[in-house]
Design a protein around this motif. Structure first.
Motif, PDB file in Angstrom:
ATOM      1  N   HIS A  26       0.163   3.483   0.268  1.00  0.00           N
ATOM      2  CA  HIS A  26       0.080   2.046   0.533  1.00  0.00           C
ATOM      3  C   HIS A  26      -1.331   1.715   1.012  1.00  0.00           C
ATOM      4  O   HIS A  26      -1.890   2.436   1.837  1.00  0.00           O
ATOM      5  CB  HIS A  26       1.110   1.637   1.588  1.00  0.00           C
ATOM      6  CG  HIS A  26       2.509   2.006   1.216  1.00  0.00           C
ATOM      7  ND1 HIS A  26       3.354   1.154   0.552  1.00  0.00           N
ATOM      8  CD2 HIS A  26       3.200   3.168   1.385  1.00  0.00           C
ATOM      9  CE1 HIS A  26       4.510   1.749   0.342  1.00  0.00           C
ATOM     10  NE2 HIS A  26       4.440   2.985   0.829  1.00  0.00           N
TER      11      HIS A  26
ATOM     12  N   THR B 155      -1.376  -2.389   3.972  1.00  0.00           N
ATOM     13  CA  THR B 155      -0.070  -2.657   4.573  1.00  0.00           C
ATOM     14  C   THR B 155       1.023  -1.986   3.745  1.00  0.00           C
ATOM     15  O   THR B 155       0.828  -1.701   2.561  1.00  0.00           O
ATOM     16  CB  THR B 155       0.226  -4.167   4.652  1.00  0.00           C
ATOM     17  OG1 THR B 155       0.216  -4.718   3.332  1.00  0.00           O
ATOM     18  CG2 THR B 155      -0.810  -4.886   5.514  1.00  0.00           C
ATOM     19  N   TYR B 156       2.168  -1.764   4.386  1.00  0.00           N
ATOM     20  CA  TYR B 156       3.281  -1.094   3.723  1.00  0.00           C
ATOM     21  C   TYR B 156       4.051  -2.085   2.855  1.00  0.00           C
ATOM     22  O   TYR B 156       4.335  -3.213   3.282  1.00  0.00           O
ATOM     23  CB  TYR B 156       4.211  -0.485   4.770  1.00  0.00           C
ATOM     24  CG  TYR B 156       5.346   0.330   4.188  1.00  0.00           C
ATOM     25  CD1 TYR B 156       5.197   1.695   3.985  1.00  0.00           C
ATOM     26  CD2 TYR B 156       6.558  -0.268   3.849  1.00  0.00           C
ATOM     27  CE1 TYR B 156       6.231   2.457   3.451  1.00  0.00           C
ATOM     28  CE2 TYR B 156       7.590   0.481   3.313  1.00  0.00           C
ATOM     29  CZ  TYR B 156       7.422   1.833   3.114  1.00  0.00           C
ATOM     30  OH  TYR B 156       8.445   2.583   2.574  1.00  0.00           O
ATOM     31  N   GLN B 157       4.425  -1.673   1.668  1.00  0.00           N
ATOM     32  CA  GLN B 157       5.184  -2.510   0.745  1.00  0.00           C
ATOM     33  C   GLN B 157       6.409  -1.735   0.265  1.00  0.00           C
ATOM     34  O   GLN B 157       6.278  -0.692  -0.367  1.00  0.00           O
ATOM     35  CB  GLN B 157       4.316  -2.898  -0.458  1.00  0.00           C
ATOM     36  CG  GLN B 157       3.029  -3.639  -0.108  1.00  0.00           C
ATOM     37  CD  GLN B 157       3.297  -4.996   0.503  1.00  0.00           C
ATOM     38  OE1 GLN B 157       4.280  -5.659   0.178  1.00  0.00           O
ATOM     39  NE2 GLN B 157       2.418  -5.426   1.415  1.00  0.00           N
TER      40      GLN B 157
ATOM     41  N   GLN C 116       8.050  -0.596  -4.574  1.00  0.00           N
ATOM     42  CA  GLN C 116       8.268   0.791  -4.957  1.00  0.00           C
ATOM     43  C   GLN C 116       9.353   0.956  -6.025  1.00  0.00           C
ATOM     44  O   GLN C 116       9.517   2.036  -6.591  1.00  0.00           O
ATOM     45  CB  GLN C 116       8.676   1.615  -3.727  1.00  0.00           C
ATOM     46  CG  GLN C 116       7.630   1.647  -2.623  1.00  0.00           C
ATOM     47  CD  GLN C 116       8.116   2.424  -1.415  1.00  0.00           C
ATOM     48  OE1 GLN C 116       8.793   3.435  -1.547  1.00  0.00           O
ATOM     49  NE2 GLN C 116       7.769   1.943  -0.225  1.00  0.00           N
TER      50      GLN C 116
END
Length: 273
Positions: A206, A209-211, A215
């Motif tokens: 990522h 930021t985390y997404q 996914q």
């Protein structure tokens, strides 16, 4: 060394990214990792164990507290007992060297008490987590070293199924927990072991930021990759990776006894405040 493009294809099961970095033996060893579950009875050269531990001790350790230890098991009788506690896995009995990696807070407890010093901080979850991380970092260094020497390895998490019984077999004092085992030895080359593909990088890498929702495409692709892998290895794995993984966490019973880990840890002397 293996061709980088070919090795990356094996690691991901599909054509992957292109790299212009200079390839080297270290990266080649890392990307070539595979779990070995069939070993020859051949003994290891003198000094192998000590070299692996030196590599392990070269790993990072939080605050230089070195909150890990390892028990080297070579006795057939003791390997048999540990195998029985870990779902009767035959490779534990086969390998010439079985390493049990420990989260070890007993040493710090001992040195504090020997000087009449308090050690309340050891009763907190942070210190157990630190010790488990230290053990994992050390063990992975040992794995890389072993594989660079032409040895095979496989981690054995099933030791956590019966923590108190494992502690009894290894004569572990309070404040020590066997995090996992590690088989080490020469692979039986008559049993072919392929590199198991991993999730696409778009699922685990990522940027900024985390997404999570993004996914989905990568996971769908991976399901197809793993189906092809299981078929190529003649492995009878029902469903796809998503279904298989979901079943592993569906219920408390799915954890094979590890659902009572907090209780076991407290029985072994960890307060976990």
């Amino acid at each position: 060394m293996t061709n980088p493009t070919e090795l990356l294809h094996r690691r991901y099961g599909v054509n992957s990214f292109h790299t212009d970095i200079p390839w080297n033996d270290c990266i080649d060893t890392l990307l070539s990792h595979r779990s070995i579950r069939a070993y020859l009875s051949e003994s290891l050269p003198s000094g192998t164990l000590e070299t692996l531990i030196a590599a392990a001790q070269s790993a990072s350790t939080s605050s230089n507290l070195q909150t890990w230890s390892v028990v080297a098991v070579e006795s057939s009788n003791r390997k048999e007992k540990l195998s029985q506690l870990a779902n009767n896995q035959a490779h534990i009995r086969q390998c010439p060297l079985f390493l049990v990696w420990l989260a070890d807070l007993a040493r710090l407890t001992h040195i504090a008490e020997s000087r009449g010093l308090p050690h309340q901080g050891l009763d907190y979850l942070e210190m157990f987590l630190m010790a488990a991380i230290d053990a994992a970092l050390a063990a992975q260094n040992a794995v890389v070293a072993a594989e660079s020497l032409g040895l095979g390895t496989v981690y054995i998490g099933a030791l956590r199924n019966r923590p108190e019984a494992v502690a009894q077999v290894l004569n572990l004092p309070p404040h020590i927990f066997a995090v996992f085992g590690l088989c080490v030895g020469y692979a039986d080359r008559t049993i072919e072991t392929a590199i198991k593909p991993r999730l696409p990088q778009s699922a685990v890498l990522h940027r900024e930021t985390y997404q999570l929702s993004e996914q989905d495409e990568a996971i769908a692709l991976y399901n197809q990759v793993m189906k092809a892998f299981y078929n190529s290895q003649k492995m009878n794995v029902p469903g796809d990776w998503t279904e298989h993984s979901a079943k592993r966490v569906a219920f408390a019973e799915s954890l094979s006894g590890r659902d009572r880990l907090r209780e076991a840890l407290r029985n072994l002397g960890f307060e976990l405040r």
